[in-house]
Design an enzyme around this catalytic site. Structure first.
Site, PDB file in Angstrom:
ATOM      1  N   ASN A 153       0.803  -1.222   0.000  1.00  0.00           N
ATOM      2  CA  ASN A 153       0.000   0.000   0.000  1.00  0.00           C
ATOM      3  C   ASN A 153       0.840   1.279   0.000  1.00  0.00           C
ATOM      4  O   ASN A 153       0.398   2.315  -0.463  1.00  0.00           O
ATOM      5  CB  ASN A 153      -0.954   0.009   1.199  1.00  0.00           C
ATOM      6  CG  ASN A 153      -0.302  -0.438   2.485  1.00  0.00           C
ATOM      7  OD1 ASN A 153       0.271  -1.523   2.552  1.00  0.00           O
ATOM      8  ND2 ASN A 153      -0.362   0.390   3.509  1.00  0.00           N
ATOM      9  N   GLN A 181      -4.645  -4.055  -2.449  1.00  0.00           N
ATOM     10  CA  GLN A 181      -4.156  -3.015  -3.370  1.00  0.00           C
ATOM     11  C   GLN A 181      -3.979  -3.552  -4.787  1.00  0.00           C
ATOM     12  O   GLN A 181      -3.824  -2.769  -5.729  1.00  0.00           O
ATOM     13  CB  GLN A 181      -2.829  -2.423  -2.853  1.00  0.00           C
ATOM     14  CG  GLN A 181      -2.935  -1.739  -1.511  1.00  0.00           C
ATOM     15  CD  GLN A 181      -3.693  -0.396  -1.566  1.00  0.00           C
ATOM     16  OE1 GLN A 181      -3.981   0.137  -2.634  1.00  0.00           O
ATOM     17  NE2 GLN A 181      -4.035   0.139  -0.407  1.00  0.00           N
ATOM     18  N   SER A 201     -10.973  -5.566  -0.358  1.00  0.00           N
ATOM     19  CA  SER A 201     -11.689  -4.459   0.260  1.00  0.00           C
ATOM     20  C   SER A 201     -12.418  -3.634  -0.797  1.00  0.00           C
ATOM     21  O   SER A 201     -11.849  -3.346  -1.859  1.00  0.00           O
ATOM     22  CB  SER A 201     -10.677  -3.587   1.005  1.00  0.00           C
ATOM     23  OG  SER A 201     -11.304  -2.443   1.517  1.00  0.00           O
ATOM     24  N   HIS A 203     -13.471  -0.358  -0.715  1.00  0.00           N
ATOM     25  CA  HIS A 203     -13.204   1.070  -0.933  1.00  0.00           C
ATOM     26  C   HIS A 203     -11.890   1.353  -1.639  1.00  0.00           C
ATOM     27  O   HIS A 203     -11.646   2.480  -2.056  1.00  0.00           O
ATOM     28  CB  HIS A 203     -13.296   1.854   0.382  1.00  0.00           C
ATOM     29  CG  HIS A 203     -12.245   1.576   1.402  1.00  0.00           C
ATOM     30  ND1 HIS A 203     -11.346   2.522   1.785  1.00  0.00           N
ATOM     31  CD2 HIS A 203     -11.965   0.471   2.133  1.00  0.00           C
ATOM     32  CE1 HIS A 203     -10.555   2.012   2.733  1.00  0.00           C
ATOM     33  NE2 HIS A 203     -10.907   0.774   2.950  1.00  0.00           N
ATOM     34  N   THR A 239     -26.504  -9.481   9.774  1.00  0.00           N
ATOM     35  CA  THR A 239     -27.312  -9.183   8.585  1.00  0.00           C
ATOM     36  C   THR A 239     -26.422  -8.662   7.460  1.00  0.00           C
ATOM     37  O   THR A 239     -25.527  -7.860   7.688  1.00  0.00           O
ATOM     38  CB  THR A 239     -28.390  -8.130   8.942  1.00  0.00           C
ATOM     39  OG1 THR A 239     -29.171  -8.661  10.010  1.00  0.00           O
ATOM     40  CG2 THR A 239     -29.282  -7.824   7.754  1.00  0.00           C
ATOM     41  N   CYS A 326      -3.102   6.198   9.414  1.00  0.00           N
ATOM     42  CA  CYS A 326      -3.707   5.347  10.442  1.00  0.00           C
ATOM     43  C   CYS A 326      -4.882   6.084  11.057  1.00  0.00           C
ATOM     44  O   CYS A 326      -5.037   7.291  10.891  1.00  0.00           O
ATOM     45  CB  CYS A 326      -2.690   4.907  11.474  1.00  0.00           C
ATOM     46  SG  CYS A 326      -1.847   6.244  12.254  1.00  0.00           S
TER      47      CYS A 326
HETATM   48  N1  PLP Z   1      -4.580  -4.305   3.490  1.00  0.00           N
HETATM   49  C1  PLP Z   1      -4.057  -3.288   2.793  1.00  0.00           C
HETATM   50  C2  PLP Z   1      -2.857  -3.526   1.935  1.00  0.00           C
HETATM   51  C3  PLP Z   1      -4.631  -2.016   2.875  1.00  0.00           C
HETATM   52  O1  PLP Z   1      -4.107  -1.006   2.179  1.00  0.00           O
HETATM   53  C4  PLP Z   1      -5.768  -1.837   3.700  1.00  0.00           C
HETATM   54  C5  PLP Z   1      -6.373  -0.501   3.873  1.00  0.00           C
HETATM   55  O2  PLP Z   1      -5.746   0.437   4.324  1.00  0.00           O
HETATM   56  C6  PLP Z   1      -6.281  -2.935   4.400  1.00  0.00           C
HETATM   57  C7  PLP Z   1      -5.653  -4.159   4.276  1.00  0.00           C
HETATM   58  C8  PLP Z   1      -7.495  -2.818   5.288  1.00  0.00           C
HETATM   59  O3  PLP Z   1      -8.660  -2.731   4.495  1.00  0.00           O
HETATM   60  P1  PLP Z   1     -10.056  -2.287   5.121  1.00  0.00           P
HETATM   61  O4  PLP Z   1     -10.029  -0.804   5.180  1.00  0.00           O
HETATM   62  O5  PLP Z   1     -11.096  -2.777   4.146  1.00  0.00           O
HETATM   63  O6  PLP Z   1     -10.202  -2.933   6.435  1.00  0.00           O
END
Ligand code: PLP
Length: 383
Positions: A153, A181, A201, A203, A239, A326
């Site tokens: 990331n 990512q 994920s 978003h 749910t 963070c």
């Molecule tokens: N793993 C990586 C590489 C991420 O960049 C992130 C988000 O910052 C996550 C896991 C965590 O994802 P989520 O926000 O869906 O819990």
């Protein structure tokens, strides 16, 4: 997004219009997929269609997917499942997201050992180290349990997950890949990667936040961590978030359609790095010698703290991140750069610029100009 120029896609991507429409349609339709009446059946159909789309995108069987509240929960489920399968030693790469690092560390109180897999100066996992560790595995530690992310990331560095997965499988182990990512940016395939667990994920791909997926191989045992109703084939109570799931799937579809833009994004990113380096030879690009995501640039300038860089760019209307964002908004020195052996003078002086589906060449130019102005104020070049 409040900032006019948003270059922080790795933190969260702007919601894609297709995802916004899918979310709003699902919210308007309502219904609980566990209900047997028509409204429930319609919601169930939307949910299962979303599952099919996401499963297809990652080379997994739809029934192996569990919808979660995000990748963090999916990672927690995967690690709990590994421990549930008897793993007493977790090997976690040094550059993992805190979702993996902290979830693994939480098992230490139950007597599970956590070991760090080193990376080289480019940020790539030391496969020879892992090989040696797997060859020397103590049966008392249960099955080898390994976690390596597909794409980092902070730096965008890609890991050789297919190679690692094959080795873990040969050793009879279980392999977790954080695919967060990578999804929508490079080929993601549970089978090709020999992954037993993959966390995704919504978003990061332009879907809503608060929805994720755990995809599993046929052989992967799954331990439930959220007890409740029998949703998700008994794997996760609660749910269903149908709007989240359909928004996630719509974003995945749009990202797949836009995969052709990868080269254009790489050209924008490479152009940004070239302009910065041409103006200032003291700019460092982390992970530049490794295979990387096309959208990510992690740059540093000694003496100009990452936090100040972010603030200066923000004042100029450009949103980027310092280190790993963070939840508290505090910036710690990056464990990723530390693991790559980046020295003290630079480790706190890095930012991540990450592009995505709505980024324009003008956005990148504005970022370059703003950064160079700020850098010249903070660290004037000797005449
Ligand atoms: N793993 C990586 C590489 C991420 O960049 C992130 C988000 O910052 C996550 C896991 C965590 O994802 P989520 O926000 O869906 O819990």
């Amino acid at each position: 997004m409040t900032s006019p120029i948003y270059l922080d896609y790795n933190a969260t991507a702007p919601l894609r219009p297709e995802a916004a429409m899918a979310v709003s349609a699902a919210l308007a339709a309502g219904g609980n997929p566990s209900s047997v009446h028509q409204a429930g059946r319609r919601a169930r159909a939307s949910l299962e269609s979303a599952r099919d789309i996401i499963a297809h995108a990652v080379g997994a069987d739809a029934p192996s997917l569990t919808f979660t509240s995000g990748a963090t929960e999916a990672i927690n489920m995967a690690l709990a499942s590994m421990v549930g399968a008897g793993a007493r030693r977790l090997l976690v790469s040094a550059v993992e997201h805190d979702g993996v690092r902290e979830a693994a560390a939480a098992h230490e109180t139950a007597g599970v050992a956590v070991e760090t897999i080193p990376v080289d100066a480019r940020g790539v996992v030391d496969v020879a180290w892992l090989d040696a560790r797997l060859n020397d595995w103590d049966a008392q530690d249960g099955p080898p349990a390994i976690a390596v992310m597909a794409a980092n990331n902070e730096t965008g560095v890609l890991q050789p997950v297919a190679d690692i997965g094959a080795r873990v499988r040969d050793a009879g182990g279980l392999f977790l890949v954080d695919g967060v990512q990578a999804l929508g940016r490079v080929d993601v395939d549970l089978g090709v990667w020999c992954a037993d667990y993959m966390a995704l994920s919504g978003h990061k791909v332009g879907g809503p936040a608060g929805v994720g997926v755990l995809a599993c191989s046929e052989r992967a045992p799954v331990t439930r961590i959220l007890h409740g109703g029998g949703q998700e084939r008994g794997r996760r109570g609660g749910t269903h978030n149908v709007a989240g799931a359909t928004g996630f799937a719509a974003a995945v579809r749009a990202a797949e359609r836009d995969r052709g833009q990868g080269e254009a994004l790489a050209a924008l990113r490479d152009g940004l790095e070239k302009k910065l380096r041409a103006a200032r030879a003291d700019v460092v690009v982390f992970g530049a010698d490794a295979p990387r995501l096309a959208n990510t640039s992690c740059i540093g300038l000694a003496g100009f703290s990452g936090e100040l860089q972010v603030m200066a760019l923000d004042l100029d209307g450009v949103a980027v991140s310092a280190g790993a964002a963070c939840s508290s908004g505090k910036v710690r020195p990056s464990h990723v750069l530390e693991a790559m052996g980046v020295g003290e003078a630079l480790v706190g002086c890095a930012i991540r610029i990450s592009l995505g589906w709505a980024t324009t060449p003008e956005d990148v130019d504005a970022c370059v100009d703003a950064w160079l102005r700020a850098a010249d104020r903070a660290q004037p070049l000797a005449a």
